[in-house]
Design a protein around this motif. Structure first.
Motif, PDB file in Angstrom:
ATOM      1  N   LEU A 153      -6.843  -0.696  -7.776  1.00  0.00           N
ATOM      2  CA  LEU A 153      -6.702  -2.002  -8.422  1.00  0.00           C
ATOM      3  C   LEU A 153      -8.062  -2.389  -9.006  1.00  0.00           C
ATOM      4  CD1 LEU A 153      -4.587  -4.107  -5.857  1.00  0.00           C
ATOM      5  CD2 LEU A 153      -3.781  -2.909  -7.905  1.00  0.00           C
ATOM      6  N   LYS A 154      -8.037  -2.772 -10.297  1.00  0.00           N
ATOM      7  CA  LYS A 154      -9.312  -3.025 -10.973  1.00  0.00           C
ATOM      8  C   LYS A 154      -9.424  -4.478 -11.407  1.00  0.00           C
ATOM      9  CE  LYS A 154      -9.033   1.685 -12.739  1.00  0.00           C
ATOM     10  NZ  LYS A 154      -8.571   2.483 -13.898  1.00  0.00           N
ATOM     11  N   GLY A 187       1.746   5.016  -9.856  1.00  0.00           N
ATOM     12  CA  GLY A 187       0.298   5.095  -9.957  1.00  0.00           C
ATOM     13  C   GLY A 187      -0.318   3.929 -10.698  1.00  0.00           C
ATOM     14  N   ALA A 188       0.516   2.975 -11.127  1.00  0.00           N
ATOM     15  CA  ALA A 188      -0.021   1.817 -11.847  1.00  0.00           C
ATOM     16  C   ALA A 188      -0.700   0.846 -10.889  1.00  0.00           C
ATOM     17  CB  ALA A 188       1.099   1.120 -12.613  1.00  0.00           C
ATOM     18  N   GLY A 189      -0.392   0.969  -9.591  1.00  0.00           N
ATOM     19  CA  GLY A 189      -1.004   0.080  -8.609  1.00  0.00           C
ATOM     20  C   GLY A 189      -0.040  -0.942  -8.038  1.00  0.00           C
ATOM     21  N   LYS A 190       1.230  -0.849  -8.441  1.00  0.00           N
ATOM     22  CA  LYS A 190       2.225  -1.818  -7.954  1.00  0.00           C
ATOM     23  C   LYS A 190       2.322  -1.793  -6.438  1.00  0.00           C
ATOM     24  CE  LYS A 190       5.346   0.156 -10.057  1.00  0.00           C
ATOM     25  NZ  LYS A 190       6.571   0.803 -10.370  1.00  0.00           N
ATOM     26  N   GLY A 198      -3.959   0.174 -12.572  1.00  0.00           N
ATOM     27  CA  GLY A 198      -4.631  -0.795 -11.719  1.00  0.00           C
ATOM     28  C   GLY A 198      -4.955  -2.123 -12.393  1.00  0.00           C
ATOM     29  N   GLU A 199      -4.443  -2.307 -13.623  1.00  0.00           N
ATOM     30  CA  GLU A 199      -4.719  -3.574 -14.304  1.00  0.00           C
ATOM     31  C   GLU A 199      -3.424  -4.170 -14.842  1.00  0.00           C
ATOM     32  OE1 GLU A 199      -8.844  -3.482 -16.574  1.00  0.00           O
ATOM     33  OE2 GLU A 199      -7.756  -1.597 -16.805  1.00  0.00           O
TER      34      GLU A 199
END
Lengths: 352, 251
Positions: B27-28, B47-50, B228-229
């Motif tokens: 996470l960015k 992999g998006a960070g969900k 991550g955004e």
């Protein structure tokens, strides 16, 4: 014409459904209490085979021989319900009673008051159980591997500590009361077994911890996600099983009338057999304590029955093995039959 | 802090959230708001960070940096039970209910109703059963009885039981993690119907999904995550389904 035909078929199907609901209820009742029906059937079967089997004295004897193993069956059932098992349960029973017996009967007789000595045995059982629980619950090591190791440790520790049995007359007699004294026509050990089964059954049903045991045994990952500390649940399950093993140890000591290094020797196999015959699942999360109690009594009936048959001791164990195999097979079909009956009857549209 | 209380409806605020897994920056500096009674669809590839974000909100994982405000107050969500005490309930796609337990026990698991029995506190099965019956009826679940073991329930019904649990324990924020993944069209419809029930009770919902279509149907706002955004954060009224689809495809 068309509509009257429809009406008829509807009323018919409604009638069929009522019948099937009743049949389902009866079927479920029989299946869920199958172990009791099996016990009665085998009891009667032995009655037909063996002269003098159907007497009150034989019935009391059956209750007596079922009780020490029965307490171990209950302990094993707890572990099975939590999705694990305990190979060391019988060795725990033997070692707990042995250590206390050694202290009061040989090393320092007369120092520890008898009630405290008696209480020490389940306490020690709980400690040995906690040792298992630490590795299984806290360190999350497979229960087969842990209890296989502790089986060996407890077994050979018993041989190391005691070579010559301690005869009953070296022990304060109260120490052997649980396994050897009677109240009325029935041995105290049966009351203990019965009482433990009732309390445990009530506890599993009416305590939050009881539901947690079933949840962890059924699906540990989901249980953990629901906020249950599965490690802690398993730890306490093994402590409880250990305490029960200690009580069983007292019962075995009284049953044998002395303390030896192999008091509950091969009983671990029977603890599994009783639990599984009683409907406790090997996969965890399914089964009832009262069923396990029935399983223990069934073992007692079989054990007493083969003793009275005119055959050699080794052949007796072969027969016992076959009877257990048959009971396990029946148990397997019982589980799928229960599933079949429990499957809610729903219209084809509601399968979403 | 004053600023946080301006919007009374604001339920969850995440500010500048970072999460590192070793060298992986999952996470960015993420920011996210969720309001009461609002359904936020959280969309993004694997992999998006969900899931990292969800694990942080539900107390499974701790963030490396960043702040979480719940109803205007900064909170430290350090366990699943802390999240639950705040009123955050997570419904996972397959870690939601326990098959061998019945409907009632699943709804009340770890939060059972008790009654006095002499000096003891024992479980009040009858009361729990009645509540479970009412809840499942309210949600329109086709369950023959609250004593039914859940392993016989369909996927949609299982989600429904988890949602019944969230409603009963007065959750303020419900996170639905891919609730429709393994479901038939009919099951999806059911789940969307359950989400509407949550909205009616003024509960905030984070609805994580791969399926844009079901997300578009139910959500008030879309948050698209990538690497991550948050790359898109847009109310439903400002975007058509086709535009949303295009946005998601191009990232």
């Amino acid at each position: 014409m068309e509509s009257s035909f429809d009406n008829k078929s509807v009323s018919e199907s409604v009638e069929n459904r009522t019948v099937s609901i009743n049949a389902r209820r009866i079927g479920l009742f029989v299946l869920e209490n199958l172990v009791w029906f099996l016990t009665a059937a085998i009891f009667i079967a032995f009655g037909l085979l063996v002269d003098g089997f159907l007497t009150l004295n034989v019935a009391y004897f059956i209750l007596y021989v079922s009780s020490p193993i029965g307490i171990l069956v209950l302990a094993q059932s707890l572990c099975l319900l939590s999705g694990n098992f305990d190979l060391s349960i019988a060795q725990n029973a033997g070692l707990s009673a042995l250590i206390v017996g050694l202290i009061i009967g040989r090393e320092m007789p007369g120092v520890i008051p008898i009630p405290i000595a008696i209480a020490l045995v389940p306490l020690l059982g709980g400690v040995l159980g906690a040792f298992n629980g630490f590795f299984i619950g806290i360190l999350k090591i497979n229960s087969f591997l842990v209890t296989l190791s502790t089986y060996l440790i407890y077994e050979f520790l018993a041989y190391y500590l005691l070579t010559q049995p301690i005869p009953g007359y070296h022990l304060p007699s109260g120490f052997l009361a649980l396994g050897g004294w009677k109240f009325g026509p029935i041995y105290i050990t049966f009351y203990a077994f019965f009482l433990i089964a009732i309390i445990l059954s009530f506890y599993l049903k009416y305590s939050a911890f009881g539901i947690k045991i079933y949840a962890v045994g059924s699906d540990p990952e989901t249980a953990e996600a629901a906020g249950i500390n599965t490690g802690r649940v398993l730890f306490w399950v093994y402590v409880m099983a250990g305490v029960l093993a200690g009580i069983a140890g007292l019962a075995y000591a009284g049953f044998g009338g002395s303390i030896s290094n192999s008091m509950a020797g091969g009983e671990v196999f029977w603890s599994f057999a009783g639990a599984i015959i009683g409907g406790v699942s090997m996969k965890g999360g399914r089964g009832r304590i009262l069923g396990a109690m029935g399983g223990a009594l069934l073992l007692g009936v079989i054990g007493s029955g083969v003793v009275l048959l005119d055959i050699t001791a080794t052949l007796r164990d072969v027969i016992k093995g076959f009877v257990v195999l048959a009971a396990v097979l029946i148990g397997k079909y019982r589980a799928s039959a229960i599933d079949f009956l429990l499957m809610p009857s729903k219209g084809p549209t509601s399968r979403a | 802090m004053e600023k946080k209380l301006e919007d009374m409806n604001l339920l969850l605020q995440i500010e500048e959230m970072h999460k590192w897994y070793g060298k992986v920056h999952a996470l960015k500096g993420l920011n996210l708001d969720v309001h009461a009674g609002e359904v936020v669809a959280l969309i993004g590839d694997n992999g998006a960070g969900k899931s990292t974000l969800i694990k942080i909100i539900s107390g499974v994982v701790r963030p490396s940096e960043g702040k979480i405000f719940f109803k205007g107050e900064e909170v430290n969500i350090d366990s699943v039970s802390t999240a639950r005490k705040l009123g955050i309930e997570t419904v996972h796609q397959d870690r939601t209910i326990i098959g061998d337990l019945d409907v009632t026990k699943n709804i009340f698991l770890t939060r059972e109703e008790t009654k006095s029995f002499g000096p003891f506190k024992i479980l009040d099965h009858r009361k729990m059963r009645e509540v479970a019956k009412k809840l499942t009826e309210k949600l329109g679940l086709k369950i023959s009885s609250p004593d039914q073991e859940v392993r016989f329930c369909s996927g949609g019904e299982r989600q429904g039981i988890a949602i019944a649990r969230a409603m009963h324990f007065k959750s303020r924020l419900v996170i639905l993690d891919e609730p429709t993944t393994a479901l038939s069209a009919k099951g999806v419809e059911k789940v969307l119907n359950f989400v509407n029930h949550l909205k009616e009770e003024n509960i905030g919902v984070i609805y994580i999904t791969h399926s844009l279509r079901s997300g578009y149907q139910i959500a008030d706002r879309f948050v698209v995550m990538s690497q991550g955004e948050v790359v898109v954060n847009i109310p439903k009224k400002s975007i058509t389904f086709e535009d949303l689809e295009r946005l998601c495809l191009t990232g």
